[in-house]
Design an enzyme around this catalytic site. Structure first.
Site, PDB file in Angstrom:
ATOM      1  N   ASP A   9      10.126  -8.304   2.489  1.00  0.00           N
ATOM      2  CA  ASP A   9       9.768  -8.384   1.070  1.00  0.00           C
ATOM      3  C   ASP A   9      10.291  -7.185   0.285  1.00  0.00           C
ATOM      4  OD1 ASP A   9       8.321  -9.840  -1.041  1.00  0.00           O
ATOM      5  OD2 ASP A   9       7.194  -7.978  -1.160  1.00  0.00           O
ATOM      6  N   PHE A  21      10.080  -2.317 -10.842  1.00  0.00           N
ATOM      7  CA  PHE A  21       9.476  -3.648 -10.828  1.00  0.00           C
ATOM      8  C   PHE A  21       8.069  -3.552 -10.239  1.00  0.00           C
ATOM      9  CE2 PHE A  21      14.027  -4.848 -10.548  1.00  0.00           C
ATOM     10  CZ  PHE A  21      14.095  -5.862 -11.501  1.00  0.00           C
ATOM     11  N   ASP A  65       0.632  -9.896  -4.745  1.00  0.00           N
ATOM     12  CA  ASP A  65       1.827  -9.034  -4.760  1.00  0.00           C
ATOM     13  C   ASP A  65       1.476  -7.696  -5.418  1.00  0.00           C
ATOM     14  OD1 ASP A  65       4.388  -8.072  -4.411  1.00  0.00           O
ATOM     15  OD2 ASP A  65       5.297  -9.305  -5.977  1.00  0.00           O
ATOM     16  N   PHE A  69       0.820  -1.213   0.000  1.00  0.00           N
ATOM     17  CA  PHE A  69       0.000   0.000   0.000  1.00  0.00           C
ATOM     18  C   PHE A  69       0.857   1.266   0.000  1.00  0.00           C
ATOM     19  CE2 PHE A  69      -4.309  -1.700   1.793  1.00  0.00           C
ATOM     20  CZ  PHE A  69      -4.544  -2.308   0.574  1.00  0.00           C
ATOM     21  N   ARG A  70       2.171   1.133   0.069  1.00  0.00           N
ATOM     22  CA  ARG A  70       3.120   2.250  -0.091  1.00  0.00           C
ATOM     23  C   ARG A  70       2.970   3.354   0.955  1.00  0.00           C
ATOM     24  NH1 ARG A  70       5.976  -0.870  -3.518  1.00  0.00           N
ATOM     25  NH2 ARG A  70       5.133  -1.000  -5.630  1.00  0.00           N
TER      26      ARG A  70
END
Length: 425
Positions: A150, A321, A303, A61-62
């Site tokens: 991650d 990415f 993801d 969710f940044r």
């Protein structure tokens, strides 16, 4: 508050049943072929599929730190529009939730800004890139539901060994991004003939499989619950299958894009096809589906990795990415797996709701019985529609699936008895 859902095809107890469902406040109180009661809301589901809310244990969710890409509000909107009622967010944010104070703040923000159940990963190491372990017990007490770095693999065996020993003691999963950075070679796609043809640097399969083999031996030694994120290689499936047979406590996930895309579909330098792990070979893709069908891989996770248009512009050499996934996951999986008869819709719900909830011990999720929390999703699997970037609730429109026609559009999402998404019309 009573909500009566009429004329539903309900997926429960591994089968589809024609029935009504009554929700009172946050709980399911009746599941019967015919329910006739007064209710504040009576919704005719019109023979559409009603299932336990979807669960995604791997989203980005940044927030905080990169809210131009996504935030808890927009990420939640994307999730519920995709039929998800529970997500777990990764810790590659700024600041990293590597102390109890930061974890407490993130958990509170997720609860106040989100419109669904949001579980928060803690990082494994300080700042995610160091070798100094966090205080796992303190982070669990502050609200962490699992631990991951991650975006980066744990680069030294000793650090991973100590992490597994300590995480086992707190009883939570360690979710590993398996990637040996010394074998990445600044690659942007799978190493092989396609990369050579396009003149792009490749990523060796050993970047994934070598670190996975190391970690499985450490998991065997420690007895920790070791979860493998976004498996992409046939060899990885084989290693995981063998470890499971030997009694290692290892679980795994696969992302929809690794099931449906491979390197042969990259005909040009296309940043929308840049993701990590990269799209592998057709044989790898087939092995991933085989691992899902035989139970080696226990769940599907998106993801979900939104980016700005600028981040995904230009060449694969410089673009970020990642791929968005929350709003496209169920329709892609239903269309490409259930419609052709490769799996049943009951199996799909197992992989997208029931098993991730069970494996990550999310006790209120993945359930659809009387007395359970009313986390429910209604899907229209009869009418075809087109995936359009204009329809995305996420800030990120970085998806190679835009333009595809699919089945399985979310009609309604209910979280703890509250309707948080309902499709207009």
């Amino acid at each position: 508050m009573k909500v009566l859902l009429k004329n539903a095809r309900v997926i429960k107890s591994h089968q589809v049943q024609k029935t009504d469902v009554l929700v009172e406040n946050d709980r399911i109180t009746q599941i019967q072929p015919e329910i006739n009661v007064e209710a504040e809301q009576i919704i005719d589901v019109k023979n559409q599929l009603l299932m336990p809310g979807l669960v995604d244990i791997h989203v980005h969710f940044r927030d905080p730190g990169q809210t131009d890409k996504e935030d808890v509000v927009s990420g939640s909107a994307a999730a519920v529009k995709g039929g998800f009622t529970t997500v777990l967010t990764m810790p590659n944010v700024d600041p990293v939730p590597d102390t109890p104070e930061k974890m407490t703040a993130m958990v509170k923000h997720n609860q106040t800004a989100g419109s669904l159940h949001i579980g928060q990963y803690g990082s494994i190491t300080k700042k995610r890139t160091s070798e100094e372990l966090v205080d796992f017990k303190a982070l669990k007490e502050a609200g962490a539901v699992a631990f991951s770095n991650d975006g980066n693999g744990i680069q030294t065996a000793e650090t991973m060994y100590q992490a597994m020993l300590q995480i086992k003691e707190v009883g939570l999963p360690l979710a590993a991004h398996v990637e040996d950075e010394s074998l990445m070679q600044h690659g942007v796609m799978n190493q092989g003939t396609v990369a050579e043809k396009l003149g792009l640097p490749g990523i060796s399969e050993l970047a994934e499989t070598a670190q996975l083999a190391r970690d499985l031996e450490i998991a065997r030694n420690t007895g920790a619950h070791y979860h493998v994120c976004h498996v992409s290689k046939a060899r990885s499936v084989e290693l995981i299958r063998r470890a499971q047979r030997d009694g290692v406590h290892v679980t795994a996930e696969v992302a929809p894009h690794h099931l449906f895309l491979d390197e042969t579909m990259i005909s040009m330098d296309n940043p929308m096809m840049k993701m990590n792990p990269p799209l592998r070979t057709l044989e790898d893709r087939q092995a991933l589906l085989g691992g899902l069908l035989d139970g080696t891989i226990g769940m599907i996770a998106t993801d979900h990795a939104p980016h700005t248009v600028k981040d995904k512009a230009g060449s694969m050499k410089t673009a970020s990415f990642g791929i968005t996934g929350l709003e496209t996951a169920f329709p892609l999986l239903y269309t490409k797996l259930v419609k052709p008869g490769l799996c049943t819709v009951e199996q799909l719900v197992e992989w997208m709701s029931i098993q991730p909830a069970e494996i990550f011990n999310l006790k209120a999720a993945g359930q659809l019985e009387v007395g359970d929390v009313a986390d429910l999703t209604v899907m229209n699997v009869e009418d075809e529609y087109e995936i359009k970037e204009a329809d995305f609730a996420s800030k990120g429109i970085n998806s190679p699936f835009i333009g595809q026609k699919v089945y399985g559009q979310t009609q309604l999402t209910m979280v703890a008895g509250k309707i948080v998404y309902q499709r207009e019309g």
